[in-house]
Enzyme design. Structure first.
Site, PDB file in Angstrom:
ATOM      1  N   THR A 464       0.647  -1.321  -0.149  1.00  0.00           N
ATOM      2  CA  THR A 464       0.116  -0.055   0.153  1.00  0.00           C
ATOM      3  C   THR A 464       0.867   1.202   0.042  1.00  0.00           C
ATOM      4  O   THR A 464       0.740   1.986  -1.008  1.00  0.00           O
ATOM      5  CB  THR A 464      -0.946  -0.181   1.147  1.00  0.00           C
ATOM      6  OG1 THR A 464      -1.845  -1.020   1.093  1.00  0.00           O
ATOM      7  CG2 THR A 464      -1.788   1.358   1.174  1.00  0.00           C
ATOM      8  N   ASP A 523      -7.895   4.297  -0.625  1.00  0.00           N
ATOM      9  CA  ASP A 523      -6.570   4.499   0.099  1.00  0.00           C
ATOM     10  C   ASP A 523      -5.918   5.966  -0.775  1.00  0.00           C
ATOM     11  O   ASP A 523      -4.755   5.900  -1.064  1.00  0.00           O
ATOM     12  CB  ASP A 523      -5.614   3.545   0.225  1.00  0.00           C
ATOM     13  CG  ASP A 523      -6.034   2.442   1.110  1.00  0.00           C
ATOM     14  OD1 ASP A 523      -7.281   2.458   1.407  1.00  0.00           O
ATOM     15  OD2 ASP A 523      -5.170   1.508   1.407  1.00  0.00           O
ATOM     16  N   ASP A 550     -11.645   4.258   2.655  1.00  0.00           N
ATOM     17  CA  ASP A 550     -10.568   4.540   3.543  1.00  0.00           C
ATOM     18  C   ASP A 550      -9.613   5.633   3.017  1.00  0.00           C
ATOM     19  O   ASP A 550      -8.426   5.605   3.049  1.00  0.00           O
ATOM     20  CB  ASP A 550      -9.579   3.418   3.831  1.00  0.00           C
ATOM     21  CG  ASP A 550     -10.562   2.251   4.552  1.00  0.00           C
ATOM     22  OD1 ASP A 550     -11.576   2.802   5.215  1.00  0.00           O
ATOM     23  OD2 ASP A 550     -10.417   0.887   4.561  1.00  0.00           O
ATOM     24  N   ARG A 611     -13.611   4.513  10.260  1.00  0.00           N
ATOM     25  CA  ARG A 611     -13.566   3.358  11.118  1.00  0.00           C
ATOM     26  C   ARG A 611     -12.195   3.090  11.564  1.00  0.00           C
ATOM     27  O   ARG A 611     -11.389   3.914  10.987  1.00  0.00           O
ATOM     28  CB  ARG A 611     -14.028   2.234  10.089  1.00  0.00           C
ATOM     29  CG  ARG A 611     -13.379   2.081   8.824  1.00  0.00           C
ATOM     30  CD  ARG A 611     -13.502   0.794   8.146  1.00  0.00           C
ATOM     31  NE  ARG A 611     -12.802   0.515   6.912  1.00  0.00           N
ATOM     32  CZ  ARG A 611     -12.960  -0.788   6.101  1.00  0.00           C
ATOM     33  NH1 ARG A 611     -13.838  -1.561   6.500  1.00  0.00           N
ATOM     34  NH2 ARG A 611     -12.275  -0.681   5.276  1.00  0.00           N
ATOM     35  N   TRP A 613      -8.515   1.863  12.306  1.00  0.00           N
ATOM     36  CA  TRP A 613      -7.558   1.147  11.633  1.00  0.00           C
ATOM     37  C   TRP A 613      -6.390   0.958  12.551  1.00  0.00           C
ATOM     38  O   TRP A 613      -5.752   1.807  13.012  1.00  0.00           O
ATOM     39  CB  TRP A 613      -6.939   1.627  10.498  1.00  0.00           C
ATOM     40  CG  TRP A 613      -5.759   1.033   9.844  1.00  0.00           C
ATOM     41  CD1 TRP A 613      -5.823  -0.437   9.781  1.00  0.00           C
ATOM     42  CD2 TRP A 613      -4.576   1.364   9.134  1.00  0.00           C
ATOM     43  NE1 TRP A 613      -4.670  -0.703   9.007  1.00  0.00           N
ATOM     44  CE2 TRP A 613      -3.831   0.230   8.655  1.00  0.00           C
ATOM     45  CE3 TRP A 613      -4.293   2.682   8.718  1.00  0.00           C
ATOM     46  CZ2 TRP A 613      -2.803   0.488   7.939  1.00  0.00           C
ATOM     47  CZ3 TRP A 613      -2.889   2.929   7.922  1.00  0.00           C
ATOM     48  CH2 TRP A 613      -2.509   1.677   7.727  1.00  0.00           C
TER      49      TRP A 613
END
Length: 696
Positions: A464, A523, A550, A611, A613
């Protein structure tokens, strides 16, 4: 970042943390105050004056436009305290000392001043500029009073808020943000005025030659009153102001000789507790010219008395109802001063990003220990895809920056699409990416790596963080007027494992993004730190962040301020997503979204605000997202937070404060709201913790 997380680690619930603000003073402030926070040292004041007068920043010498610029009553325009010393204050006593002085002063408010008693209005004398230091200058529970004959006063770049006493139509507490009785030549500009007991601005008793520009006025009943006199005297210009969730007096203009209103945005968001009763009101003998403004959802957007006049030109009315009136003849504003109109259609987006305090006003590039030393002069490297610059790629220009450079290097990037990955290593601080096009869309840095994309050397996949189009690991990085994108095609790469595709990754401190677009899908914007125990502050303003899953995430202490967060559908056309996924360390600030808008062409009630992480299943983390004073589109779910990887969001720090729009909702166990006292410690300045972002 993967959508699939580690197994659960259950922890006890925490209360929201309230972190204090360590203030940082500009160089002039240090000279005035010396080492301590106490009283001014008189013998040092002249030294401070010498420093600031040698190279006064533009904001210290700025002059008003509109009627405040007109030469009249023995005053040649409005320039405030530019002929005096510049002093920095951070207590009520010092602010009052300089504001009431006979001499001219440029007074910089650094930090939050809570007025005592509540409702205190400091009596400002003539020839003063009172300006907030970046976004950090706040007055809480009081404001300013300009009395008879006071003139040549500038009030800029401040947040004045929260004198409200709990009674909506309050008759007992005349607590205003700015009140003037018989003053002239006053400029009120780029302020955030909200939640006061009475008016946000009151221009009374023959006050005249006033300009009110680029302010955000919100969360108030009797917002902006003009008049309280039988004399038809006042000349006033009101332009580029955002009236948001205000009930009445938007403004109410009584017996104004010349009232010129243009390019204002009046917004009444449906489904909120504050409903407009009327917008622009021309009363008594007022002559009003109303041009290229935008009225959205307002009841009775434009009204007038039988004795008053209104000339309307080029205004837009969207979802309004009730009275919308004009009639009579008024005046030609260009007979008094020159001005340029913006298109009414552009007013909402222009004002949402441009009103209120600016990080570049009231600050200097030099500052105290928390801010990097100012370069003697910036070096400029030019990038042009067509070969007309020094370098053809952005990375080549970064490579040319000397290691451990002490002064700023501006990489000036000409319009074009630069398909490349770029890394600014930690050894190259003080770098600015500056797009030179007319629009932030003209200069684009783009690539299409994803987490599952194999590395060219065959050593595995990118992962990522490695997928980023632009990776910033150096402190004091800035980017302006450009687009950073990851255009990885999920549809064409369904067989690829790992569709996280980062456009921009930051892993540094004091990262300032102003006027940029960061776009992707999953992302998009990774806001990280150099290490778990390292502070990494990021300030994003006047920008767009686009994505779906996200797409604002990481462990940085990050602010998205006065920006637009655009939600987009998934590759298969479905609507579902998460705006934030913080992975904040305990006792740190996480992600703050403030004074912004969250919307997009997606289905209603399909996106969560965030949310938690817990990267790597780390139960010691304490993820935080606060969303405040932001307009939420209908896409936001009625229960806007959700669990992740077996960790409950209720064990972490997720909250809202005074959001508006169809996606907002009242407080509940599934939708926590900050109290006023909690919100007072969750302002933008608290997140920045002594750093004032300054363009350089």
């Amino acid at each position: 970042m993967s959508e699939h997380r580690s197994t659960a680690r259950h922890r006890r619930s925490r209360k929201l943390l309230a972190v204090g603000l360590p203030l940082t003073l500009a160089t002039a402030s240090l000279a005035v105050y010396g080492a301590g926070p106490g009283a001014i040292t008189p013998q040092l004041a002249s030294a401070a004056s010498d420093v600031t007068s040698a190279a006064a920043p533009a904001w210290a010498t700025a002059t008003a436009d509109g009627f405040a610029s007109v030469n009249a009553l023995g005053q040649n325009g409005t320039y405030g305290g530019r002929d005096g010393q510049t002093v920095t204050v951070r207590t009520q006593a010092d602010l009052e000392k300089y504001a009431t002085a006979a001499e001219p002063y440029v007074i910089v408010v650094a930090g939050t001043i809570t007025m005592n008693p509540v409702g205190k209005e400091i009596k400002v004398a003539s020839d003063k500029t009172i300006v907030g230091s970046g976004t950090s200058g706040h007055l809480v529970g009081g404001g300013f009073f300009l009395g008879q004959g006071v003139h040549n006063v500038i009030i800029r770049n401040l947040t004045i808020r929260d004198a409200y006493q709990g009674i909506w139509n309050d008759k007992d507490h005349d607590f205003d943000a700015v009140q003037m009785d018989g003053a002239h030549h006053v400029w009120i500009d780029h302020n955030d005025l909200r939640n006061m007991a009475d008016g946000l601005i009151d221009v009374r008793k023959d006050s005249t030659y006033v300009t009110v520009s680029w302010n955000e006025l919100s969360q108030n009943n009797k917002t902006f009153g003009i008049g309280w006199t039988e004399n038809v005297t006042t000349d006033i210009t009101i332009h580029h102001n955002w009236f948001r969730e205000t009930e009445q007096r938007n403004p109410s203009t009584d017996n104004a000789a010349h009232a010129h209103l243009y390019n204002n945005y009046l917004e009444d968001v449906a489904g909120t507790s504050i409903n407009s009763s009327y917008g622009n009101y021309s009363r008594g003998g007022t002559r009003m010219v109303l041009e290229n403004s935008y009225f959205q959802g307002m009841k009775n957007p434009v009204i007038k008395d039988a004795t008053a006049t209104i000339v309307q030109r080029g205004n837009i009315f969207s979802g309004t109802s009730g009275r919308n009136e004009s009639g009579g003849t008024a005046f030609d504003p260009k007979a008094y001063y020159s001005y340029t109109l913006d298109s009414a259609a552009n007013v909402p987006s222009l004002l949402k990003s441009g009103t209120g305090p600016r990080p570049t006003i009231g600050t200097t590039a030099s500052a105290a220990a928390d801010v990097a030393p100012k370069a003697a002069a910036a070096t400029t490297l030019t990038v042009a895809k067509d070969g007309t610059g020094q370098y053809r790629t952005v990375q080549a220009a970064v490579n040319a920056v000397p290691a451990n450079n002490a002064s700023r290097v501006v990489i000036s990037i000409k319009p074009g699409t630069y398909r490349e990955t770029v890394k600014v290593p930690s050894t190259k601080p003080h770098v600015t990416f500056q797009g030179t096009g007319a629009s932030r869309k003209d200069t684009v840095i783009v690539f299409n790596n994803a987490a599952g994309t194999p590395k060219p050397d065959g050593s595995g996949n990118h992962g990522t963080s490695g997928s980023a189009t632009v990776a910033v690991e150096a402190d004091d990085f800035q980017a302006r007027n450009l687009t950073i994108s990851n255009d990885f095609d999920e549809r064409a790469n369904q067989s690829l494992s790992g569709h996280q595709a980062v456009a921009l990754r930051t892993a540094a401190d004091r990262v300032f993004l102003d006027g940029v677009i960061v776009e992707g899908d999953q992302d998009t914007l990774l806001l990280d730190t150099a290490a778990k125990d390292r502070l990494g502050r990021v300030y994003v303003t006047n920008s767009y962040v686009v994505g779906n899953v996200d797409f604002i995430f990481g462990r940085a202490t990050a602010v998205i301020d006065r920006s637009v967060i655009t939600l987009k559908k998934r590759w298969d056309g479905t609507s579902a997503g998460y705006v934030t996924a913080p992975s904040t360390a305990a006792n740190r600030k996480g992600i703050l979204i403030a004074n912004s808008a969250v919307n997009g062409d997606v289905s209603d009630r399909t996106f969560y605000l965030g949310r938690p992480w817990h990267a790597g299943g780390d139960a010691s983390l304490d993820p935080q997202t606060t969303v405040r004073n932001t307009t939420l589109g209908a896409a936001i779910r009625t229960t806007p937070w959700t669990d992740m990887g077996g960790f409950s969001w209720k064990d972490d720090r997720f909250a809202e404060y005074r959001n508006t729009g169809p996606g907002s909702g009242s407080a509940s166990g599934d939708r926590p709201h900050l109290t006023d006292s909690q919100a007072a410690s969750q302002e933008v300045a608290d997140w920045l913790a002594g750093w004032t972002p300054t363009a350089s």
